[in-house]
Design a protein around this motif. Structure first.
Motif, PDB file in Angstrom:
ATOM      1  N   TRP A  36      73.274  58.575  32.628  1.00 44.56           N
ATOM      2  CA  TRP A  36      74.323  59.254  33.386  1.00 44.56           C
ATOM      3  C   TRP A  36      75.688  59.017  32.729  1.00 44.56           C
ATOM      4  O   TRP A  36      76.504  59.924  32.620  1.00 44.56           O
ATOM      5  CB  TRP A  36      74.329  58.783  34.841  1.00 44.56           C
ATOM      6  CG  TRP A  36      75.431  59.414  35.630  1.00 44.56           C
ATOM      7  CD1 TRP A  36      76.534  58.805  36.155  1.00 44.56           C
ATOM      8  CD2 TRP A  36      75.552  60.798  35.971  1.00 44.56           C
ATOM      9  NE1 TRP A  36      77.326  59.714  36.801  1.00 44.56           N
ATOM     10  CE2 TRP A  36      76.743  60.963  36.699  1.00 44.56           C
ATOM     11  CE3 TRP A  36      74.758  61.920  35.725  1.00 44.56           C
ATOM     12  CZ2 TRP A  36      77.177  62.186  37.184  1.00 44.56           C
ATOM     13  CZ3 TRP A  36      75.193  63.149  36.210  1.00 44.56           C
ATOM     14  CH2 TRP A  36      76.381  63.274  36.930  1.00 44.56           C
ATOM     15  N   THR A  37      75.952  57.810  32.256  1.00 43.07           N
ATOM     16  CA  THR A  37      77.214  57.514  31.583  1.00 43.07           C
ATOM     17  C   THR A  37      77.374  58.366  30.336  1.00 43.07           C
ATOM     18  O   THR A  37      78.439  58.953  30.110  1.00 43.07           O
ATOM     19  CB  THR A  37      77.299  56.017  31.230  1.00 43.07           C
ATOM     20  OG1 THR A  37      77.239  55.263  32.448  1.00 43.07           O
ATOM     21  CG2 THR A  37      78.580  55.684  30.492  1.00 43.07           C
ATOM     22  N   ASN A  38      76.326  58.466  29.525  1.00 39.77           N
ATOM     23  CA  ASN A  38      76.396  59.303  28.323  1.00 39.77           C
ATOM     24  C   ASN A  38      76.576  60.776  28.696  1.00 39.77           C
ATOM     25  O   ASN A  38      77.299  61.508  28.017  1.00 39.77           O
ATOM     26  CB  ASN A  38      75.154  59.130  27.455  1.00 39.77           C
ATOM     27  CG  ASN A  38      75.103  57.773  26.798  1.00 39.77           C
ATOM     28  OD1 ASN A  38      76.089  57.066  26.731  1.00 39.77           O
ATOM     29  ND2 ASN A  38      73.931  57.404  26.317  1.00 39.77           N
ATOM     30  N   PHE A  39      75.916  61.208  29.763  1.00 38.79           N
ATOM     31  CA  PHE A  39      76.034  62.589  30.220  1.00 38.79           C
ATOM     32  C   PHE A  39      77.478  62.908  30.611  1.00 38.79           C
ATOM     33  O   PHE A  39      78.047  63.905  30.174  1.00 38.79           O
ATOM     34  CB  PHE A  39      75.085  62.823  31.404  1.00 38.79           C
ATOM     35  CG  PHE A  39      75.140  64.214  31.962  1.00 38.79           C
ATOM     36  CD1 PHE A  39      74.387  65.231  31.394  1.00 38.79           C
ATOM     37  CD2 PHE A  39      75.940  64.512  33.057  1.00 38.79           C
ATOM     38  CE1 PHE A  39      74.429  66.526  31.908  1.00 38.79           C
ATOM     39  CE2 PHE A  39      75.994  65.801  33.576  1.00 38.79           C
ATOM     40  CZ  PHE A  39      75.235  66.806  32.993  1.00 38.79           C
ATOM     41  N   THR A  40      78.103  62.045  31.431  1.00 36.28           N
ATOM     42  CA  THR A  40      79.479  62.313  31.857  1.00 36.28           C
ATOM     43  C   THR A  40      80.462  62.170  30.698  1.00 36.28           C
ATOM     44  O   THR A  40      81.427  62.934  30.619  1.00 36.28           O
ATOM     45  CB  THR A  40      79.901  61.430  33.049  1.00 36.28           C
ATOM     46  OG1 THR A  40      79.725  60.059  32.705  1.00 36.28           O
ATOM     47  CG2 THR A  40      79.098  61.785  34.291  1.00 36.28           C
TER      48      THR A  40
END
Length: 155
Positions: A36-40
């Motif tokens: 999720w961190t990489n996605f955002t």
């Protein structure tokens, strides 16, 4: 497992919210089990050449709305105004005047609990990129997504 189920298994948005990303975005992006961190970081960057300071809207004549905004561009704060029929028309006009030219090719919104997630496919000089914005206000979600797209395309 079919292709759709396989894609959902690696979709960080689905993993977090239980909702699929827009089909065209799912089809175009290789997720490779992105966190999720990489996605955002990738689709909703909080850094870049353009930062939103303020955004206000007031009713105007003829069904139009007067929008006012401030943006940080580098070390400079700029104030912008546009009277249009909608926030995205106003924002793209403001961005164009500030030198951040983009075209919106695809626009999707989903309600996720108390928030709205907006996904936009933007283009500048033949380069296309997806971006995302989230906010409790649907209009601000869209504004955040378009600004994220401008930041991605104008790095």
């Amino acid at each position: 497992m079919n292709a759709f189920a396989s894609t959902l298994a690696t979709d960080p948005f689905h993993a977090r919210f239980g909702c699929a990303l827009p089909r065209t975005m799912r089809d175009e992006i290789t997720w490779q089990h992105m966190s999720w961190t990489n996605f955002t970081d990738r689709f909703s960057p909080t850094t870049g050449p353009l930062r939103l300071g303020s955004w206000t809207a007031d009713s105007a004549a003829g069904g139009r709305t007067a929008f006012d905004a401030t943006f940080g561009v580098g070390d400079t704060i700029i104030a912008c105004a546009a009277t249009t029929y909608g926030p995205i028309e106003a924002l793209t006009s403001m961005l164009h005047n500030a030198g951040f030219r983009i075209e919106i090719l695809s626009f999707h919104q989903q309600i996720i609990g108390d928030e709205t997630a907006t996904f936009v496919l933007t283009e500048h000089d033949g380069r296309r990129e997806w971006s995302m914005g989230m906010d409790t206000d649907a209009h601000l979600s869209a504004v955040r997504a378009v600004i994220a797209g401008a930041n991605i395309l104008h790095r």
